[in-house]
Design an enzyme around this catalytic site. Structure first.
Site, PDB file in Angstrom:
ATOM      1  N   ARG A 231       0.866  -1.178   0.000  1.00 19.97           N
ATOM      2  CA  ARG A 231       0.000   0.000   0.000  1.00 19.97           C
ATOM      3  C   ARG A 231       0.897   1.220   0.000  1.00 19.97           C
ATOM      4  O   ARG A 231       1.936   1.229   0.686  1.00 19.97           O
ATOM      5  CB  ARG A 231      -0.914   0.007   1.245  1.00 19.97           C
ATOM      6  CG  ARG A 231      -2.104  -0.925   1.127  1.00 19.97           C
ATOM      7  CD  ARG A 231      -3.092  -0.467   0.051  1.00 19.97           C
ATOM      8  NE  ARG A 231      -4.230  -1.350  -0.129  1.00 19.97           N
ATOM      9  CZ  ARG A 231      -4.363  -2.304  -1.052  1.00 19.97           C
ATOM     10  NH1 ARG A 231      -3.369  -2.522  -1.903  1.00 19.97           N
ATOM     11  NH2 ARG A 231      -5.452  -3.028  -1.142  1.00 19.97           N
ATOM     12  N   GLU A 260      -3.635   7.762  -5.375  1.00 17.14           N
ATOM     13  CA  GLU A 260      -3.736   7.116  -6.692  1.00 17.14           C
ATOM     14  C   GLU A 260      -4.930   7.663  -7.450  1.00 17.14           C
ATOM     15  O   GLU A 260      -6.014   7.778  -6.861  1.00 17.14           O
ATOM     16  CB  GLU A 260      -3.851   5.597  -6.508  1.00 17.14           C
ATOM     17  CG  GLU A 260      -2.598   5.019  -5.872  1.00 17.14           C
ATOM     18  CD  GLU A 260      -2.642   3.490  -5.695  1.00 17.14           C
ATOM     19  OE1 GLU A 260      -3.646   2.866  -6.063  1.00 17.14           O
ATOM     20  OE2 GLU A 260      -1.658   2.953  -5.187  1.00 17.14           O
ATOM     21  N   HIS A 278      -0.458   0.411  -9.948  1.00 14.64           N
ATOM     22  CA  HIS A 278      -1.239  -0.502  -9.090  1.00 14.64           C
ATOM     23  C   HIS A 278      -1.850  -1.662  -9.891  1.00 14.64           C
ATOM     24  O   HIS A 278      -3.068  -1.819  -9.972  1.00 14.64           O
ATOM     25  CB  HIS A 278      -2.333   0.268  -8.334  1.00 14.64           C
ATOM     26  CG  HIS A 278      -2.785  -0.461  -7.094  1.00 14.64           C
ATOM     27  ND1 HIS A 278      -3.256   0.169  -5.971  1.00 14.64           N
ATOM     28  CD2 HIS A 278      -2.829  -1.802  -6.804  1.00 14.64           C
ATOM     29  CE1 HIS A 278      -3.576  -0.724  -5.053  1.00 14.64           C
ATOM     30  NE2 HIS A 278      -3.326  -1.937  -5.540  1.00 14.64           N
TER      31      HIS A 278
HETATM   32  P1  NAD Z   1      -1.224 -11.080   4.454  1.00 19.51           P
HETATM   33  O1  NAD Z   1      -2.222 -10.653   5.450  1.00 19.51           O
HETATM   34  O2  NAD Z   1      -1.200 -12.499   4.020  1.00 19.51           O
HETATM   35  O3  NAD Z   1       0.246 -10.701   4.940  1.00 19.51           O
HETATM   36  C1  NAD Z   1       0.564  -9.463   5.513  1.00 19.51           C
HETATM   37  C2  NAD Z   1       1.540  -9.719   6.653  1.00 19.51           C
HETATM   38  O4  NAD Z   1       2.016  -8.455   7.125  1.00 19.51           O
HETATM   39  C3  NAD Z   1       0.912 -10.440   7.841  1.00 19.51           C
HETATM   40  O5  NAD Z   1       1.640 -11.628   8.099  1.00 19.51           O
HETATM   41  C4  NAD Z   1       1.024  -9.440   8.988  1.00 19.51           C
HETATM   42  O6  NAD Z   1       1.284 -10.048  10.230  1.00 19.51           O
HETATM   43  C5  NAD Z   1       2.189  -8.592   8.537  1.00 19.51           C
HETATM   44  N1  NAD Z   1       2.254  -7.265   9.126  1.00 19.51           N
HETATM   45  C6  NAD Z   1       1.228  -6.447   9.490  1.00 19.51           C
HETATM   46  N2  NAD Z   1       1.721  -5.278   9.953  1.00 19.51           N
HETATM   47  C7  NAD Z   1       3.068  -5.361   9.876  1.00 19.51           C
HETATM   48  C8  NAD Z   1       4.136  -4.474  10.214  1.00 19.51           C
HETATM   49  N3  NAD Z   1       3.895  -3.274  10.703  1.00 19.51           N
HETATM   50  N4  NAD Z   1       5.393  -4.905  10.006  1.00 19.51           N
HETATM   51  C9  NAD Z   1       5.634  -6.135   9.509  1.00 19.51           C
HETATM   52  N5  NAD Z   1       4.679  -7.012   9.180  1.00 19.51           N
HETATM   53  C10 NAD Z   1       3.411  -6.625   9.352  1.00 19.51           C
HETATM   54  O7  NAD Z   1      -1.426 -10.103   3.187  1.00 19.51           O
HETATM   55  P2  NAD Z   1      -0.953 -10.357   1.689  1.00 19.51           P
HETATM   56  O8  NAD Z   1      -2.032 -11.052   0.946  1.00 19.51           O
HETATM   57  O9  NAD Z   1       0.414 -10.934   1.692  1.00 19.51           O
HETATM   58  O10 NAD Z   1      -0.924  -8.841   1.173  1.00 19.51           O
HETATM   59  C11 NAD Z   1       0.146  -7.984   1.545  1.00 19.51           C
HETATM   60  C12 NAD Z   1      -0.088  -6.586   1.016  1.00 19.51           C
HETATM   61  O11 NAD Z   1      -0.214  -6.575  -0.410  1.00 19.51           O
HETATM   62  C13 NAD Z   1      -1.347  -5.878   1.526  1.00 19.51           C
HETATM   63  O12 NAD Z   1      -1.000  -4.529   1.794  1.00 19.51           O
HETATM   64  C14 NAD Z   1      -2.273  -5.897   0.350  1.00 19.51           C
HETATM   65  O13 NAD Z   1      -3.206  -4.857   0.400  1.00 19.51           O
HETATM   66  C15 NAD Z   1      -1.268  -5.724  -0.785  1.00 19.51           C
HETATM   67  N6  NAD Z   1      -1.775  -6.122  -2.091  1.00 19.51           N
HETATM   68  C16 NAD Z   1      -1.439  -5.350  -3.169  1.00 19.51           C
HETATM   69  C17 NAD Z   1      -1.872  -5.701  -4.441  1.00 19.51           C
HETATM   70  C18 NAD Z   1      -1.482  -4.882  -5.642  1.00 19.51           C
HETATM   71  O14 NAD Z   1      -2.239  -4.850  -6.590  1.00 19.51           O
HETATM   72  N7  NAD Z   1      -0.327  -4.251  -5.632  1.00 19.51           N
HETATM   73  C19 NAD Z   1      -2.671  -6.839  -4.604  1.00 19.51           C
HETATM   74  C20 NAD Z   1      -2.968  -7.631  -3.507  1.00 19.51           C
HETATM   75  C21 NAD Z   1      -2.490  -7.258  -2.256  1.00 19.51           C
END
Ligand code: NAD
Length: 301
Positions: A231, A260, A278
């Site tokens: 994000r 965005e 994105h």
């Molecule tokens: P997930 O929930 O499986 O993993 C996220 C991890 O981050 C969790 O294990 C959590 O414990 C950890 N976390 C939370 N706060 C933290 C911090 N301050 N420091 C370190 N670790 C922390 O999520 P995911 O499916 O792996 O998605 C990860 C990110 O990717 C999210 O922000 C999601 O919105 C983003 N995303 C982006 C796109 C895109 O189009 N670019 C698409 C899908 C997801």
């Protein structure tokens, strides 16, 4: 059920819903018309463009709406608490796009290490700048630090290992045994910052400010490359730009932005920034999986 799809959805998933007897309407509504429209539907499926806010939920009250589905991971475009307080369930499709996002992060790592994005755009201007882009680096043998070792972080870790990188990861929730299972090292944040040649952020939008800021950048190795496909709010863009200009950060690969569409021209046009608008989950495979998950969410509901 009468289902509204506002931001598009995989065609075969829509066909599957219709085959099961649901009525599916594909139509985008501007924010000032969304609330009234939602009254007519049992479920709404959104991606990123449609934001379902408290005022829409208020306007939809007394209607049919029972279910909001976000085709994607984060639900930051939905006022989840308010929806649930009003008896409307909210679901998402957290697993469907993990591999796609991880591959884009890896793509940005390659692009940053070999100037793929900048070199390609100068060729389109008729230039042949072989010398300017002659100082590439390999990924093999480098250390990748993954901040947020959930679904996407783990997919990236597995691929980075396969190309010969050392992988270290930090997550606020440490999964016991993950090191042995994936062959990575679990480290604390400061250790990750100090030893990583590449740092990729995969945490959700966190409360309490950007994870990558002046203070954390100062703790990084000189010449580090930073990747963000999580994000935009996880990176302080001013601090990143300063560090790129100072050479502290060698390069950055960014798919997500503080706002965005981004207006931050200094950052997206920086020669050492590989940028995308994105598109982490924008693959045919991910959209198909998202569609399949949405069909099963509606069936279970
Ligand atoms: P997930 O929930 O499986 O993993 C996220 C991890 O981050 C969790 O294990 C959590 O414990 C950890 N976390 C939370 N706060 C933290 C911090 N301050 N420091 C370190 N670790 C922390 O999520 P995911 O499916 O792996 O998605 C990860 C990110 O990717 C999210 O922000 C999601 O919105 C983003 N995303 C982006 C796109 C895109 O189009 N670019 C698409 C899908 C997801």
């Amino acid at each position: 059920m009468k289902i509204l799809v506002t931001d598009g959805m995989d065609k075969s998933a829509m066909a599957a819903l219709r085959e099961k007897g649901h009525e599916v309407v594909e139509q985008f509504y501007e924010p000032d018309q969304l609330g009234a429209a939602l009254r007519e539907f049992d479920a709404v499926v959104v991606r990123s463009k449609t934001k379902v806010r408290a005022n829409h939920i208020d306007e939809a009250k007394g209607g049919r709406l029972k279910l909001i589905i976000r085709g994607g991971v984060g639900v930051d475009n939905i006022d989840v608490k308010y929806a649930e307080q009003n008896g409307i369930a909210v679901r998402n499709t957290p697993k469907a796009s993990s591999q796609s996002v991880a591959e884009l992060a890896l793509g940005h790592m390659f692009a940053c290490s070999r100037f793929i994005s900048a070199a390609g755009s100068t060729m389109r201007q008729g230039k042949w700048e072989k010398k300017a882009y002659g100082k590439g680096i390999e990924l093999q043998g480098k250390t990748l630090g993954i901040i947020g070792f959930g679904r996407i972080g783990q997919h990236l870790g597995v691929m980075a290992k396969a190309i010969g990188m050392k992988v270290v990861a930090f997550d606020i929730f440490h999964i016991p045994g993950i090191e042995q299972q994936l062959g990575i090292d679990y480290v604390e944040m400061d250790a990750l910052l100090a030893q990583s040649d590449f740092i990729s952020v995969h945490a959700p939008a966190v409360d309490g400010g950007a994870i990558i800021n002046r203070e954390t950048i100062a703790k990084m190795k000189d010449g580090v490359t930073i990747i963000n496909t999580s994000r935009g709010s996880n990176i302080d863009e001013d601090a990143l730009l300063e560090a790129l200009n100072a050479g502290k950060v060698r390069a950055a690969g960014l798919d997500v932005w503080a706002s965005e569409p981004t207006q931050n021209e200094a950052l997206y046009s920086h020669p050492m920034v590989s940028c995308t608008p994105h598109i982490g989950a924008a693959t045919g495979e991910a959209q198909k999986r998202i569609g399949t998950e949405i069909v099963s969410i509606i069936e279970n509901f």
